[in-house]
Design an enzyme around this catalytic site. Structure first.
Site, short mmCIF file in Angstrom:
data_model
loop_
_atom_site.label_atom_id
_atom_site.label_comp_id
_atom_site.label_asym_id
_atom_site.label_seq_id
_atom_site.Cartn_x
_atom_site.Cartn_y
_atom_site.Cartn_z
CG HIS A 225 2.21 12.76 17.14
ND1 HIS A 225 2.23 11.55 18.04
CD2 HIS A 225 1.10 12.64 16.50
CE1 HIS A 225 1.33 10.90 18.04
NE2 HIS A 225 0.54 11.41 16.97
CG HIS A 264 3.88 11.04 26.37
ND1 HIS A 264 2.58 10.91 26.71
CD2 HIS A 264 3.99 10.26 25.43
CE1 HIS A 264 1.94 10.36 25.69
NE2 HIS A 264 2.73 9.96 24.85
CG ASP A 321 8.69 8.39 18.74
OD1 ASP A 321 8.34 7.46 18.15
OD2 ASP A 321 7.69 9.50 19.12
N1 CMC Z 1 13.65 17.71 26.12
C1 CMC Z 1 13.97 18.65 27.09
N2 CMC Z 1 13.09 19.44 27.72
C2 CMC Z 1 11.87 18.91 27.43
C3 CMC Z 1 11.27 17.89 26.82
C4 CMC Z 1 12.49 17.04 26.00
N3 CMC Z 1 12.18 16.21 25.20
N4 CMC Z 1 10.09 17.69 26.69
C5 CMC Z 1 9.59 18.32 27.38
N5 CMC Z 1 10.59 19.45 28.26
C6 CMC Z 1 10.41 20.36 28.95
C7 CMC Z 1 10.11 21.95 28.58
O1 CMC Z 1 10.99 22.49 27.96
C8 CMC Z 1 9.15 22.36 29.76
O2 CMC Z 1 10.10 22.94 30.68
P1 CMC Z 1 9.83 24.34 31.38
O3 CMC Z 1 8.54 23.95 32.08
O4 CMC Z 1 11.03 24.56 32.18
O5 CMC Z 1 9.61 25.33 30.39
C9 CMC Z 1 8.52 21.26 30.25
O6 CMC Z 1 9.44 20.10 29.87
C10 CMC Z 1 7.23 20.79 30.02
O7 CMC Z 1 7.22 21.03 28.42
P2 CMC Z 1 5.71 20.96 27.50
O8 CMC Z 1 6.01 21.37 26.32
O9 CMC Z 1 4.85 21.80 28.42
O10 CMC Z 1 5.21 19.68 27.55
P3 CMC Z 1 4.37 18.92 26.70
O11 CMC Z 1 3.24 18.00 27.37
O12 CMC Z 1 3.46 19.97 25.79
O13 CMC Z 1 5.35 18.05 25.98
C11 CMC Z 1 6.03 16.71 24.29
C12 CMC Z 1 5.09 17.02 25.35
C13 CMC Z 1 6.01 15.13 23.73
C14 CMC Z 1 5.61 17.55 23.01
C15 CMC Z 1 7.45 17.15 24.69
O14 CMC Z 1 8.00 16.49 25.80
C16 CMC Z 1 8.60 16.89 23.58
O15 CMC Z 1 8.67 17.92 22.91
N6 CMC Z 1 9.24 15.82 23.75
C17 CMC Z 1 10.26 15.79 22.47
C18 CMC Z 1 9.38 15.13 21.33
C19 CMC Z 1 8.99 13.81 21.31
O16 CMC Z 1 9.83 12.95 21.78
N7 CMC Z 1 7.69 13.37 21.05
C20 CMC Z 1 7.35 12.13 20.98
C21 CMC Z 1 6.18 11.86 22.04
S1 CMC Z 1 5.94 10.31 22.28
C22 CMC Z 1 5.36 9.52 20.74
C23 CMC Z 1 3.88 9.86 20.30
O17 CMC Z 1 2.92 9.66 21.00
O18 CMC Z 1 4.07 10.24 19.19
#
Ligand code: CMC
Length: 385
Positions: A225, A264, A321
């Site tokens: 986050h 996201h 971010d």
């Molecule tokens: N880098 C590489 N792969 C990613 C990333 C990333 N940053 N984010 C998601 N994926 C992939 C993930 O590995 C998965 O792949 P697969 O389906 O092949 O297993 C797919 O995308 C879906 O991921 P998910 O975890 O189910 O998606 P989510 O909706 O739970 O994830 C998230 C949202 C923000 C937790 C994730 O994108 C992430 O970990 N990003 C990096 C951390 C980040 O930048 N967070 C800040 C969010 S925006 C600011 C805020 O509101 O705080």
């Protein structure tokens, strides 16, 4: 629902609506963001943190008199109780900035005569004090980390200018001030994200607003986050030279690592806040340091590669971010203050949500599907294997 039915589980509450709200609209498909109906781009361009705070808390843009009034209220509340300054000083050098912010914000409750007063008017007044003082806390954390001592706030200055004064002990230059003013508006609100939801869960028990905001800070800290801004800049530091970017990203993705600042839960298009920050960074180029130019080059190469690799297949784009780090560096902000500044700004959104939710409060109490055993025989300890 009876136990024999198969419940639908939404992991991470994905796709679940928890409330109606008139505060913020995130259009994830088109990459649009509105505070109280106003596009984020217009607010970043035209509004101040004080005005945005009024908008979030009251649902409309202020008149001149209303803006003067909230500006004065925020300025009047800035000074920190000595006990809170002592807590910051005691924790400096021992704890992370977000941990100090969490503890110091919680401690503010001890110095507020209205902490237990749950009337809407008292909660509004406490919101103003929290929004004002969290910035003073963050500035003081930064100041003490740099070996300095508490700087008295200056009521004549705007919220962000005073923040910079309390952080650095001197007035900011115009570029740093302009950057930070935009950062405070851009981070002020973002609907029912994890930290806002965490705030609302705590508040829904009719706990006080200090407890709710402390919960929000705790949730924001994590790298999935708010902590992603620090993590993204640390990655850029690790990459070092722009020419290493592609090999770094390639091997990180091959190792199933997440690239911080991308992806996201709601945006499946370019996060409009990231777009604003990217444009900002590009506009700074010739006026920025070699360090900022290097981070910018790395960020642009990483962005290109991530979009090529993951936008079509996974809907992954840069989020707020990703470009925030280099922008903060251009304003002279140390990396350990990125997420605390995010929190200080987001306090406006957290308070707005709490005030709105308490108008028609309902305790949050979701269910989980129990998958363990039941009716086990209790075995005395001496007979256990
Ligand atoms: N880098 C590489 N792969 C990613 C990333 C990333 N940053 N984010 C998601 N994926 C992939 C993930 O590995 C998965 O792949 P697969 O389906 O092949 O297993 C797919 O995308 C879906 O991921 P998910 O975890 O189910 O998606 P989510 O909706 O739970 O994830 C998230 C949202 C923000 C937790 C994730 O994108 C992430 O970990 N990003 C990096 C951390 C980040 O930048 N967070 C800040 C969010 S925006 C600011 C805020 O509101 O705080």
């Amino acid at each position: 629902m009876s136990d024999i039915e198969t419940p639908q589980i939404s992991r991470g509450l994905e796709g679940i609506y928890i409330a109606e709200s008139r505060i913020c609209k995130v259009n994830g498909a088109e990459g649009r963001l509105y505070y109280r109906g106003y596009p984020i781009e217009a607010l970043v361009k035209n509004s101040s943190f004080e005005e945005t705070t009024f908008l979030l808390l009251n649902g409309k843009l202020p008149t001149r008199a209303e803006l003067d009034d909230i500006t004065r209220q925020l300025a009047d509340a800035r000074d920190l109780p000595q006990g809170v300054v002592r807590i910051i000083s005691e924790m400096s050098g021992k704890a992370e900035s977000m941990d100090i912010l969490r503890t110091a914000t919680s401690a503010l409750s001890a110095y507020d005569a209205e902490t237990a007063d749950m009337s809407p008017a008292a909660n509004f007044r406490k919101s103003i004090r929290i929004i004002s003082r969290m910035s003073s806390i963050v500035a003081t954390i930064g100041r003490m980390r740099a070996g300095g001592s508490y700087i008295n706030p200056d009521k004549a200055l705007g919220h962000v200018e005073n923040f910079m004064l309390m952080l650095n002990g001197k007035a900011p230059d115009k570029q740093a001030l302009d950057i930070m003013k935009d950062m405070f508006v851009i981070h002020a609100e973002h609907s029912s994200n994890a930290s806002t939801f965490g705030t609302m869960v705590a508040g829904s028990t009719l706990s006080d607003i200090y407890s709710a905001i402390t919960a929000g800070i705790s949730v924001l800290k994590g790298p999935l986050h708010g902590g992603a801004d620090e993590a993204a800049l640390k990655m850029m530091k690790q990459i070092g030279d722009p020419s290493n970017t592609e090999s770094y990203i390639e091997s990180a993705l091959a190792g199933k690592q997440r690239i911080m600042g991308f992806g996201h839960r709601v945006y499946k298009a370019y996060d409009p806040r990231a777009k604003v920050l990217k444009e900002y960074l590009l506009s700074l180029q010739e006026h920025s340091s070699e360090e900022v130019r290097r981070y910018t080059a790395i960020a642009l190469r990483a962005e290109k590669m991530m979009i090529e690799k993951l936008s079509a297949s996974h809907g992954i784009w840069p989020n707020v971010d990703f470009f925030a780090g280099p922008v903060y560096v251009a304003a002279g902000i140390p990396v350990n203050l990125f997420t605390p500044i995010f929190a200080a700004s987001r306090s406006a959104g957290w308070c707005a949500h709490m005030l709105e939710y308490w108008k028609d409060n309902r305790l949050f109490r979701p269910l989980e599907k129990y998958t363990g055993q039941i009716d086990l025989e209790y075995v005395p300890i001496e007979k256990r294997q």
